[in-house]
Design a protein around this motif. Structure first.
Motif, short mmCIF file in Angstrom:
data_model
loop_
_atom_site.label_atom_id
_atom_site.label_comp_id
_atom_site.label_asym_id
_atom_site.label_seq_id
_atom_site.Cartn_x
_atom_site.Cartn_y
_atom_site.Cartn_z
N ARG A 1 0.56 -1.19 -0.01
CA ARG A 1 0.19 0.00 0.06
C ARG A 1 0.71 1.28 -0.16
O ARG A 1 0.40 2.27 -0.52
CB ARG A 1 -0.95 -0.09 1.30
N ARG B 1 -4.78 7.39 -1.23
CA ARG B 1 -5.17 6.86 -0.23
C ARG B 1 -6.26 5.87 -0.32
O ARG B 1 -6.62 4.95 0.40
CB ARG B 1 -5.35 8.04 1.03
N LYS C 1 -6.83 1.65 0.09
CA LYS C 1 -7.63 1.13 0.88
C LYS C 1 -8.58 -0.04 0.22
O LYS C 1 -9.30 -1.05 0.89
CB LYS C 1 -8.87 2.09 1.45
#
Length: 501
Positions: free
Chosen positions: A415, A485, A489
């Motif tokens: 991530r 971001r 997720k």
């Protein structure tokens, strides 16, 4: 289209109202507030509405030609073509040719002579603006062709980084979109670079003119005790003698002084166009550039001054302090006319006439600084708008590439590295726009300076330019963090399932 046509006049009117409101800040610079430009405001509203509506026509017509089957494909497949049609290529080359033709025309006329009337200056500036508009339109038309080689260069620079290569590939996957957003960024950067370069150049010219008009903090008139002035704490004390009615070359009659320019604290602000101030001595003189041009003289020329031959030691740009001619002190007779000095007015003895030049110089500098700050601030709004555009483009790209992002996550991309990749993509948009903005801004800043005929060399504030480029890179990269971001997720399984059904 109907919704767009109804919204655009409102947005244009809001922009004009904001501009008029900001124009009321002009009194902060000590100037008179301008009258409300009713007719130009209406022209701007109508023109902006028409131009923006025309800009929407191209994608609207393209969307109308899309077949139902093609509409079911991903947009990445449709937008991946970096080539443009022959018509668009010819249009772009024609616009570029027109921009270059006007550029060379204005440059030739501007370099031919520094002496021109206000009408000619206005005409040259209009041609400069028109040439810049044509160049920007050419950039829009030729965008995909221009962006593709720049992306290849970026890929070479980032080839050692896997995330960097993926970011460049993400931008290159939609070259037309990349060309559109980088063109907007380039416009903002170009305007900012041109504005700060012009402001820096005019600041250099302004300092020279202020150094001539206000060469010291105080101008004391009459024959006063120089030693007493120094004892009272005044610095750079320069006594001078002034002569009126000096005939030069049998053509011009002017005033002269024996002021020693090298003793002035602001000597660094003067620009010597020919010769050297160190060449000053008996039988020599210093001329202002305007007078030297009228007399056809330069450094080393011999001219008759009140029946005696003198040699030109130096030619100084603009005007000279206290007069248009400076003679050596050994060639001037008579009592001291006045004294220039730096320091507080309290150092002037009682009963002596003096003028505080420092206050006038500071007022002029404050006016220029305020106007330059307002101009740069308004232009920076264009850059902020382009940064918002980069953020929106990055968000759209992430939304369309959810499946691709899911695959990258599935094969091991963390991530954190995904966020870095998407932020790098946004930063690439900013870097490409900054590069193209420099290519547009600097030449047209020079062209505007040449058009004004100020006779002052262009001064590029390298630190300010570097700051703009780095700040733009940081802002554009930061604008992609929100999309990064959101993408991080989403789980790989969910992303890969998108579009699969």
């Amino acid at each position: 289209m109907m919704v767009c046509s109804s919204v655009l006049p409102f947005e244009s009117a809001c922009g004009v109202a904001l501009a008029i409101g900001l124009g009321r800040l002009v009194p902060l610079a000590g100037l008179t507030a301008p009258a409300t430009p009713v007719l130009p405001a209406l022209v701007v509203v109508v023109g902006a509405t028409a131009l923006t509506t025309l800009a929407v026509l191209a994608p609207a017509l393209s969307a109308a030609r899309v077949s139902p089957l093609e509409a079911l494909r991903t947009s990445a497949t449709v937008d991946a073509r970096g080539r443009i049609g022959v018509g668009r290529l010819l249009l772009g080359l024609g616009l570029l040719g027109g921009a270059l033709t006007l550029l060379f025309t204005v440059a030739s006329a501007g370099l031919a002579s520094d002496r021109r009337g206000s009408a000619q200056i206005a005409e040259l500036l209009r041609q400069t603006v028109f040439s810049g508009a044509l160049a920007f339109c050419a950039l829009i038309a030729l965008g995909p062709v221009v962006v593709t080689p720049l992306l290849k260069l970026a890929a070479k620079l980032l080839r050692r980084s896997t995330v960097g290569r993926l970011a460049v590939a993400g931008v290159g996957g939609a070259p037309r979109r990349a060309a559109s957003i980088t063109s907007v960024v380039a416009l903002g950067v170009g305007l900012v670079i041109a504005t700060i370069t012009g402001a820096q150049t005019l600041a250099g010219l302004g300092k020279a003119e202020l150094a001539s008009a206000y060469p010291a903090d105080l101008r004391i008139t009459g024959d006063v005790d120089v030693n007493l002035l120094r004892h009272n704490g005044l610095r750079d004390v320069q006594p001078y003698r002034r002569i009126e009615g000096v005939n030069v070359g049998g053509k011009l009659t002017m005033s002269a002084t024996d002021l020693d320019l090298r003793g002035l604290a602001g000597i660094a602000d003067f620009r010597v166009e020919a010769g050297s101030l160190d060449a000053m001595g008996p039988g020599r003189l210093i001329l202002a550039s305007k007078m030297a041009a009228r007399l056809g003289l330069t450094a080393g020329s011999v001219v008759d001054v009140n029946g005696r031959e003198r040699t030109v030691a130096a030619v100084v740009h603009g005007e000279l302090p206290l007069g248009s001619l400076i003679l050596d002190r050994s060639d001037v007779d008579g009592p001291v006319t006045g004294v220039l000095a730096n320091g507080d007015r309290s150092g002037v003895p009682a009963g002596v006439d003096f003028v505080v030049l420092a206050d006038k110089r500071a007022a002029k500098m404050d006016q220029f600084t305020t106007l330059a700050a307002i101009a740069i601030g308004l232009v920076c709004l264009t850059v902020l708008i382009s940064v918002v555009g980069v953020g929106s483009t990055t968000a759209l790209s992430v939304l369309e590439r959810r499946r691709e992002i899911g695959l990258l996550r599935a094969v091991g991309l963390s991530r954190a590295r995904l966020r870095v990749m998407i932020a790098t993509e946004a930063g690439v948009y900013g870097a490409l726009g900054a590069l193209l903005g420099l290519a547009l801004g600097l030449p047209y800043a020079w062209l505007a300076i040449v058009s004004l005929g100020i006779g002052w060399p262009m001064q590029v504030p390298l630190l300010a330019v570097l700051t703009v480029v780095l700040a733009l890179g940081a802002l554009t990269a930061g604008s992609g963090l929100f999309s990064a971001r959101a993408a991080a997720k989403v789980s790989p399984a969910t992303a890969c399932a998108d579009n699969a059904s």
